[in-house]
Design an enzyme around this catalytic site. Structure first.
Site, PDB file in Angstrom:
ATOM      1  N   ARG A   1      21.917  21.119  -4.972  1.00 21.02           N
ATOM      2  CA  ARG A   1      22.688  22.354  -5.174  1.00 21.02           C
ATOM      3  C   ARG A   1      22.488  23.353  -4.037  1.00 21.02           C
ATOM      4  O   ARG A   1      23.335  24.222  -3.805  1.00 21.02           O
ATOM      5  CB  ARG A   1      22.372  22.953  -6.554  1.00 21.02           C
ATOM      6  CG  ARG A   1      22.914  22.079  -7.687  1.00 21.02           C
ATOM      7  CD  ARG A   1      22.529  22.619  -9.041  1.00 21.02           C
ATOM      8  NE  ARG A   1      21.107  22.580  -9.296  1.00 21.02           N
ATOM      9  CZ  ARG A   1      20.458  21.546  -9.815  1.00 21.02           C
ATOM     10  NH1 ARG A   1      21.107  20.444 -10.149  1.00 21.02           N
ATOM     11  NH2 ARG A   1      19.153  21.593 -10.009  1.00 21.02           N
TER      12      ARG A   1
ATOM     13  N   GLU B   1       5.223  19.023 -11.115  1.00 17.90           N
ATOM     14  CA  GLU B   1       4.515  19.245 -12.377  1.00 17.90           C
ATOM     15  C   GLU B   1       3.893  17.920 -12.852  1.00 17.90           C
ATOM     16  O   GLU B   1       2.737  17.875 -13.250  1.00 17.90           O
ATOM     17  CB  GLU B   1       5.513  19.765 -13.403  1.00 17.90           C
ATOM     18  CG  GLU B   1       4.849  20.597 -14.471  1.00 17.90           C
ATOM     19  CD  GLU B   1       5.878  21.201 -15.409  1.00 17.90           C
ATOM     20  OE1 GLU B   1       7.066  21.247 -15.049  1.00 17.90           O
ATOM     21  OE2 GLU B   1       5.468  21.616 -16.502  1.00 17.90           O
TER      22      GLU B   1
HETATM   23  P1  AMP Z   1      10.341  23.951  -7.974  1.00 21.89           P
HETATM   24  O1  AMP Z   1       9.948  23.044  -6.858  1.00 21.89           O
HETATM   25  O2  AMP Z   1       9.450  23.836  -9.168  1.00 21.89           O
HETATM   26  O3  AMP Z   1      10.489  25.395  -7.515  1.00 21.89           O
HETATM   27  O4  AMP Z   1      11.762  23.465  -8.500  1.00 21.89           O
HETATM   28  C1  AMP Z   1      12.910  23.845  -7.847  1.00 21.89           C
HETATM   29  C2  AMP Z   1      13.905  22.724  -7.739  1.00 21.89           C
HETATM   30  O5  AMP Z   1      14.071  22.024  -8.961  1.00 21.89           O
HETATM   31  C3  AMP Z   1      15.267  23.265  -7.361  1.00 21.89           C
HETATM   32  O6  AMP Z   1      15.863  22.387  -6.427  1.00 21.89           O
HETATM   33  C4  AMP Z   1      16.027  23.311  -8.666  1.00 21.89           C
HETATM   34  O7  AMP Z   1      17.360  22.904  -8.489  1.00 21.89           O
HETATM   35  C5  AMP Z   1      15.289  22.359  -9.595  1.00 21.89           C
HETATM   36  N1  AMP Z   1      14.934  22.985 -10.888  1.00 21.89           N
HETATM   37  C6  AMP Z   1      13.674  23.243 -11.340  1.00 21.89           C
HETATM   38  N2  AMP Z   1      13.687  23.783 -12.561  1.00 21.89           N
HETATM   39  C7  AMP Z   1      14.995  23.897 -12.916  1.00 21.89           C
HETATM   40  C8  AMP Z   1      15.676  24.415 -14.083  1.00 21.89           C
HETATM   41  N3  AMP Z   1      15.018  24.931 -15.131  1.00 21.89           N
HETATM   42  N4  AMP Z   1      17.036  24.383 -14.076  1.00 21.89           N
HETATM   43  C9  AMP Z   1      17.716  23.880 -13.016  1.00 21.89           C
HETATM   44  N5  AMP Z   1      17.136  23.375 -11.915  1.00 21.89           N
HETATM   45  C10 AMP Z   1      15.791  23.380 -11.850  1.00 21.89           C
END
Ligand code: AMP
Length: 171
Positions: free
Chosen positions: A59, A96
């Site tokens: 995205r 995670e």
């Molecule tokens: P992070 O690395 O934990 O910051 O996760 C960010 C990435 O995971 C981004 O590319 C988001 O598109 C996706 N992502 C993580 N959590 C969500 C969520 N609750 N809803 C949509 N996309 C998420």
């Protein structure tokens, strides 16, 4: 940005139980909202004087490429493993549960570039941190990191400390 917030749809238990997925497809279906997002990034990052946009799969490609077009800047994709065809560099990071890897073409960013990293959502910050690491690997500078959505309670900003972070909508 309240009008943008209204276009974000919560999908409980997707892609797995316990996750509330932030579905941005209603934003994609609204050209005026897309223009507002691009305009907001343009304004927020004006002082950062970027020379290139890096978008994170998938995205981040949509919002990043639109911004690159608006600013008349080159766009570089950062992708999940095995997708990029040319010579590439990679960074692994902890998720995670388990490990993730991101890749970028080795000629995707020049060492003199001032890069804006764009993704749709900041959760724990691991993905964006890995993208920044890829940029740093080639000797370039990250001049800003932009997200449409920030999940503040996950404190992803902490993982990106020292960076110029912009999020347009917070939960
Ligand atoms: P992070 O690395 O934990 O910051 O996760 C960010 C990435 O995971 C981004 O590319 C988001 O598109 C996706 N992502 C993580 N959590 C969500 C969520 N609750 N809803 C949509 N996309 C998420």
């Amino acid at each position: 940005m309240e009008s943008i917030k209204r276009l974000i749809r919560d999908i409980p238990d997707f892609p797995k139980p316990g996750i509330i997925f932030k579905d941005i497809t209603p934003i994609l279906g609204d050209p005026a909202a897309m223009a507002r997002i691009t305009g907001a990034f343009e304004k927020e990052f004006d002082a950062a004087k970027p020379t290139r946009i890096v978008g994170i799969e998938s995205r981040g490609f949509i919002f990043g490429a639109l911004l690159a077009q608006q600013l008349n800047l080159p766009f570089t994709p950062v992708r999940k493993p095995g997708k990029l065809p040319y010579d590439k560099i990679s960074v692994s990071y902890t998720l995670e549960y388990g490990e993730g890897t991101l890749e970028m073409h080795s000629d995707g960013v020049g060492r003199d570039d001032r890069v804006l990293v764009i993704d749709d959502l900041l959760a724990t910050g691991g993905t964006a941190a890995a993208a920044c690491e890829l940029v740093a690997k080639v000797g370039a500078q990250v001049s800003g990191i932009g997200f449409v959505i920030e999940l503040g309670f996950l404190e992803g900003r902490k993982r990106l400390e020292g960076h110029n972070i912009v999020s347009l909508v917070s939960f």
